[in-house]
Design an enzyme around this catalytic site. Structure first.
Site, PDB file in Angstrom:
ATOM      1  N   LYS A  89     -32.883 -20.023  10.783  1.00  0.00           N
ATOM      2  CA  LYS A  89     -32.952 -21.152   9.704  1.00  0.00           C
ATOM      3  C   LYS A  89     -31.540 -21.948   9.701  1.00  0.00           C
ATOM      4  CE  LYS A  89     -35.782 -18.233   7.022  1.00  0.00           C
ATOM      5  NZ  LYS A  89     -35.977 -17.165   5.893  1.00  0.00           N
ATOM      6  N   GLN A 108     -32.775 -14.403   1.308  1.00  0.00           N
ATOM      7  CA  GLN A 108     -33.666 -13.824   2.400  1.00  0.00           C
ATOM      8  C   GLN A 108     -33.908 -12.297   1.824  1.00  0.00           C
ATOM      9  OE1 GLN A 108     -34.259 -14.968   5.618  1.00  0.00           O
ATOM     10  NE2 GLN A 108     -35.673 -13.386   5.487  1.00  0.00           N
ATOM     11  N   ASP A 134     -38.458 -21.804  -0.998  1.00  0.00           N
ATOM     12  CA  ASP A 134     -39.307 -20.609  -0.671  1.00  0.00           C
ATOM     13  C   ASP A 134     -40.457 -20.580  -1.421  1.00  0.00           C
ATOM     14  OD1 ASP A 134     -38.709 -19.245   1.783  1.00  0.00           O
ATOM     15  OD2 ASP A 134     -37.441 -17.635   1.001  1.00  0.00           O
TER      16      ASP A 134
END
Ligand code: NAP
Length: 280
Positions: A52, A96, A119
């Site tokens: 990422k 994460q 997200d």
């Protein structure tokens, strides 16, 4: 049979992202910024986060990496999120997952401001998707929708079968297909006869995380097959679909790797640009 080439489309999206950020720079505007929080040293998470970061760097998005020790307290993590929420130069925030067991993932995810939740895991964003309203779309299902669109695959009136009902893939996938006019069935481990459903699918999305779950005799002639799974078989990455058996019957199929994975990463960049626009 056509391969749904997620790698190629993701490269195109990355080029467009780079053009957008270059144009912002040329106008003297602030760079879009994504903050990524990694707790602990899970090797798979470290790879995802590094990818990422590299995607951001190569497309002109500022990447703020926060690598925290695995024994960080929930309060310390929440106060970092509060700080990033309040920072006007940070557009997107991503924690994460999975987190170490002592940290409540739901509480942590919910703490991210809805306008920075790139997200799209928060209840507010899931609610917006359910209502068919604007907001962020979770990267994997959004990437699949984009891939289908790129290849001109119409969803309206199609039998769409999603195998998997997780909050990050299966459920939002079903909602996006429904919003696009598909007739949607969601299968899971309690589904009595999986192949009864998969055989009816015009569009089959396999997101169970089980290698070889979908065999050639479980799909219909001409079906569109999207393989979300990321599994290891004999040390090699593979999906949920037995590719060799399904290729002769499918009209379109995603490879693993090179299908859904790159699209997921590309959608994170797009969501970060959307968050940048929200901040205006
Ligand atoms: P998850 O949270 O483990 O959910 C798996 C879902 O599949 C569950 O709903 C489960 O049913 C269902 N399932 C499992 N075995 C099944 C079976 N034999 N028959 C029918 N349904 C079954 O996994 P996830 O996070 O959604 O991820 C799914 C897969 O996609 C994993 O391999 C993951 O690594 C991969 N993934 C890939 C990307 C990408 O970018 N390519 C992104 C995210 C995830 P129950 O609910 O009944 O347990």
């Amino acid at each position: 049979m056509t391969i749904l080439d997620g790698k190629a489309l993701a490269a195109k999206i990355k080029e467009e992202t780079a053009k957008t950020t270059a144009a912002l720079a040329a106008e003297g505007k602030r760079q879009p910024c994504l903050a990524v929080i990694l707790v602990g040293e899970d090797p798979a998470s470290q790879i995802y986060v590094r990818n990422k970061h590299n995607d951001c760097v190569t497309t002109g998005i500022k990447s703020l990496m926060h690598t925290l020790p695995k024994d960080i307290t929930e309060d310390e993590l929440l106060s970092l999120i509060d700080k990033l929420n309040a920072d006007d130069t940070v557009d997107g925030i991503l924690v994460q997952l999975p987190l170490p067991k002592h940290l409540n993932e739901e509480k942590v995810t919910e703490r991210i401001s809805v306008n920075k939740d790139v997200d799209a895991f928060s209840a507010a964003n899931v609610g917006l998707i359910t209502l068919g309203k604007a907001g962020f779309k979770p990267c994997t299902p959004a990437g699949i929708m984009r891939l289908l669109e790129e290849y001109g695959i119409d969803i309206k009136g199609k039998e769409c079968v999603v195998v998997g009902r997780s909050n990050i893939v299966g459920k939002p996938m079903a909602l996006l297909l429904l919003a696009a006019g598909g007739t949607v069935t969601v299968c899971h481990t309690k589904t009595a006869d999986l192949s009864f459903h998969t055989k009816r699918a015009d569009i089959l999305i396999a997101a169970a995380g089980k290698a070889d779950l979908i065999r050639g005799d479980m799909i219909k002639e001409g079906a569109v097959i999207v393989d979300v799974g990321m599994n290891r078989k004999d040390g090699k990455l593979c999906g949920d679909v037995n590719f060799e058996e399904c290729v002769p019957k499918a009209s379109y199929i995603t490879p693993v790797p090179g299908g859904v994975g790159p699209m997921t990463r590309a959608m994170l960049l797009e969501n970060t640009l959307t968050a940048y626009k929200f901040s205006k």
